[in-house]
Scaffold this motif. Sequence first.
Motif, short mmCIF file in Angstrom:
data_model
loop_
_atom_site.label_atom_id
_atom_site.label_comp_id
_atom_site.label_asym_id
_atom_site.label_seq_id
_atom_site.Cartn_x
_atom_site.Cartn_y
_atom_site.Cartn_z
N ARG A 73 4.67 8.00 -2.51
CA ARG A 73 6.05 7.34 -2.61
C ARG A 73 6.28 6.78 -3.75
O ARG A 73 5.11 6.54 -4.64
CB ARG A 73 5.92 6.33 -1.45
CG ARG A 73 7.20 5.46 -1.32
CD ARG A 73 7.23 4.47 -0.14
NE ARG A 73 6.00 3.52 -0.23
CZ ARG A 73 6.09 2.45 -0.84
NH1 ARG A 73 7.34 2.10 -1.53
NH2 ARG A 73 4.99 1.53 -0.91
N VAL A 74 7.24 6.91 -4.39
CA VAL A 74 7.83 6.37 -5.74
C VAL A 74 7.85 4.77 -5.88
O VAL A 74 8.25 4.22 -4.92
CB VAL A 74 9.28 6.76 -6.14
CG1 VAL A 74 9.58 6.13 -7.57
CG2 VAL A 74 9.20 8.23 -6.31
N ILE A 75 6.96 4.33 -6.66
CA ILE A 75 6.66 2.75 -6.99
C ILE A 75 7.80 2.37 -8.11
O ILE A 75 8.37 1.35 -7.99
CB ILE A 75 5.45 2.24 -6.98
CG1 ILE A 75 4.44 3.09 -5.98
CG2 ILE A 75 5.28 0.81 -7.14
CD1 ILE A 75 5.03 2.54 -4.45
N ARG A 76 7.59 2.62 -9.24
CA ARG A 76 8.27 2.04 -10.54
C ARG A 76 8.11 2.94 -11.52
O ARG A 76 6.94 3.71 -11.49
CB ARG A 76 7.54 0.67 -10.41
CG ARG A 76 6.12 0.64 -11.07
CD ARG A 76 5.53 -0.80 -11.08
NE ARG A 76 4.16 -0.86 -11.39
CZ ARG A 76 3.75 -0.92 -12.42
NH1 ARG A 76 4.44 -1.26 -13.59
NH2 ARG A 76 2.24 -0.83 -12.99
N PRO A 77 9.01 2.91 -12.54
CA PRO A 77 8.72 3.49 -13.77
C PRO A 77 7.82 2.79 -14.76
O PRO A 77 7.46 1.46 -14.51
CB PRO A 77 10.07 3.36 -14.31
CG PRO A 77 10.79 1.94 -13.91
CD PRO A 77 10.35 2.05 -12.38
N VAL A 87 -0.41 7.00 -3.37
CA VAL A 87 -0.54 8.24 -2.54
C VAL A 87 -0.74 7.91 -1.02
O VAL A 87 -1.47 6.92 -0.64
CB VAL A 87 -1.75 8.65 -3.30
CG1 VAL A 87 -2.38 10.01 -2.14
CG2 VAL A 87 -1.74 9.32 -4.58
N LYS A 88 0.12 8.60 -0.38
CA LYS A 88 -0.19 8.45 1.30
C LYS A 88 -1.14 9.30 1.88
O LYS A 88 -1.76 8.91 2.84
CB LYS A 88 1.28 8.56 1.90
CG LYS A 88 2.38 7.85 1.35
CD LYS A 88 3.74 8.01 1.97
CE LYS A 88 3.75 7.60 3.57
NZ LYS A 88 5.04 7.97 4.08
N ARG A 97 -5.38 6.20 -5.33
CA ARG A 97 -4.23 5.45 -4.36
C ARG A 97 -3.16 5.23 -5.25
O ARG A 97 -2.01 5.40 -4.56
CB ARG A 97 -4.95 4.08 -3.99
CG ARG A 97 -5.99 4.19 -2.96
CD ARG A 97 -6.33 2.73 -2.29
NE ARG A 97 -5.35 2.31 -1.86
CZ ARG A 97 -5.32 0.90 -1.41
NH1 ARG A 97 -6.56 -0.06 -1.76
NH2 ARG A 97 -4.31 0.25 -0.72
N ARG A 98 -3.21 5.12 -6.51
CA ARG A 98 -2.12 4.92 -7.26
C ARG A 98 -2.08 5.93 -8.34
O ARG A 98 -3.19 5.98 -9.22
CB ARG A 98 -1.93 3.50 -7.83
CG ARG A 98 -1.42 2.47 -6.91
CD ARG A 98 -0.22 2.67 -6.15
NE ARG A 98 0.09 1.53 -5.38
CZ ARG A 98 0.93 0.47 -5.60
NH1 ARG A 98 1.17 0.10 -6.79
NH2 ARG A 98 0.96 -0.33 -4.62
N ILE A 99 -1.15 6.61 -8.74
CA ILE A 99 -1.17 7.78 -9.74
C ILE A 99 0.10 7.59 -10.69
O ILE A 99 1.07 7.21 -10.35
CB ILE A 99 -1.24 9.22 -9.05
CG1 ILE A 99 -0.05 9.50 -8.25
CG2 ILE A 99 -2.73 9.49 -8.58
CD1 ILE A 99 -0.07 11.04 -7.80
N ARG A 100 -0.01 8.09 -11.99
CA ARG A 100 0.99 8.33 -12.78
C ARG A 100 1.44 9.77 -12.88
O ARG A 100 0.51 10.63 -13.34
CB ARG A 100 0.36 7.69 -14.17
CG ARG A 100 -0.08 6.20 -14.37
CD ARG A 100 -0.72 5.98 -15.62
NE ARG A 100 0.11 6.14 -16.53
CZ ARG A 100 -0.26 7.07 -17.56
NH1 ARG A 100 -1.39 7.92 -17.46
NH2 ARG A 100 0.56 7.16 -18.80
N VAL A 101 2.66 9.86 -12.72
CA VAL A 101 3.16 11.36 -12.96
C VAL A 101 4.32 11.43 -13.87
O VAL A 101 4.92 10.38 -13.79
CB VAL A 101 3.72 11.69 -11.57
CG1 VAL A 101 4.34 13.17 -11.46
CG2 VAL A 101 2.57 11.61 -10.57
#
Length: 551
Positions: A73-77, A87-88, A97-101
Amino acid sequence: MPNMPKHLPENDRALVEAAVAGRGWSLLLLPLLLLALFAAPAVRACSTYYEPGQTPRTPYAEVAAAPIVVEARVIRPLADDYVEFAVKRVLRGTAERRIRVSGRYFSDLRTYGGWLGECFHDVYQAGATYLLLLSPDDKGGYSPNASPLQFAPGHSSLRRAWVEVAAEIVRIEDDLPPDQRMAAIRAALARVQHPKASETEKFKAARLSEQLDTIQATQPTSHLIWLHGELEAGRIPAELRWNPWVEDWTVTSSDGTVTGPHVYTASEFRVAVLWALSRPGHPDAAEFFAGLAARNDDPAGLFFAIIHMAWDDRRADAARLLSTRIMTVSIAEVHKYIRMVEKSMSGYTDRDGKPAWHRDPDLRAIWPDLAWRIMDYLGRDSSGRIFDDIAPYLMVPDPIAEPDKALWLTYVTTDHPLLAWAEKQLRDPANRVEWDQQYEGWEQDDPQLALQLLVGERKGEAVLTELFCRDGKSRMGVIQAFRKQLTRMEDRLFARMLVTPGLSEEQRDGLLLAAAAAASRFPYSERDFLPILKGGKPIAEPLSCPMRKDD
């Protein structure tokens, strides 16, 4: 026009006369200008180059090829054009758990002005959930491997269907040997094809059917070779008869005639199968391609054999086969496949940016010259930009003896050492005296090579300006260089020369003829040059040339 230069061909003279007169769309200039207009490509939101035989990847194939598959799910820029995701679920690979794309964040995707259809895109809606197909990048983040699959709010059933389909694909591709995968897809399809199928099951069936009903590089080698054998036996499997590049709906004309989807020709079908087999991941197709390469009546088989060798890290073998067989194939056939040969020889570059062929010490010594000879054989103007990655390794001991190679190198590379050589040639007092003493000395081959190497290069602007202002002979030499190097006509120096006071009629004619040729040959230049040809004055600062003896 008075004092029309006598050395101009009749057609050139007429063209310049119409241009200088500024009489709008004269009959003499119209054919050239129409050519410039109609040669311009149509404007599209986006476009993708597909190789001969390449078929669009199905969603199944996209998932199968992705190293990492996550639901997130998108969190923030974030800074540096990244977006943070939570990441779900990880379906393939590993992820925090948190990734930068890498991509662009939109609080409202409706404000995005780009194209969200068939082309790759990396734009993300705030709060939306996606199925992301990713590869790790070299900055500690991830880059999209393919277009993400977006889920609009309120469509949870579709979202779950996508995730369930992706999980099924990963299970088939990761847990089963290649020869069992097509049967596993058919079994999974049978489970969701029944009279009471839900919308989710129908969605799954459509995604699985796409992989069975198209030719894909992710399909097992044995399956693709079987398809080739079916074709040789005069059969194309019924589910694979339709060419995906042609509209797949039926059309009923006013007289009642019904036109169905375009059916593959035997040649189209074969090229599609060979393209898929030649891609990375099919080392067990080596024997199959060796049989094709041994034939003397199969250009497509020969080139796909070369391409397969290269992708299979047998690039030295590919180069030898190419060098011994290319002259036995028509140039038209070579043009069909040479870009795929280039791409496979270059491979996926290392972290240091060097092409794959450079990793082979034996190939490193011979490939640059072989690739150059291939370009020379095909004609560099007709083959376009190919084999650019040989430029740093291509040697030119004597530029005068190999002028085409020298010009090509300065065109495809930045600040090549040949520019320093050219400037030295032009500044040498002995050379200047020699060229001054000869009739049209500055327009002969030796000075013209040095001048043409510097046209369009900022490094050459000072010496070109000096020679343009020096005297009439060297000025005509500079103008002639611009006429010959039309690909660099956007250079600001050209416009400054055109508005410089004191131009002779011959000099102005030469500059206008260069502009006319550039406008007709390169449609992207028409915006700069058509107004000039119609009598407009370029917006540029004139060169400040001191008074000369011949003024």
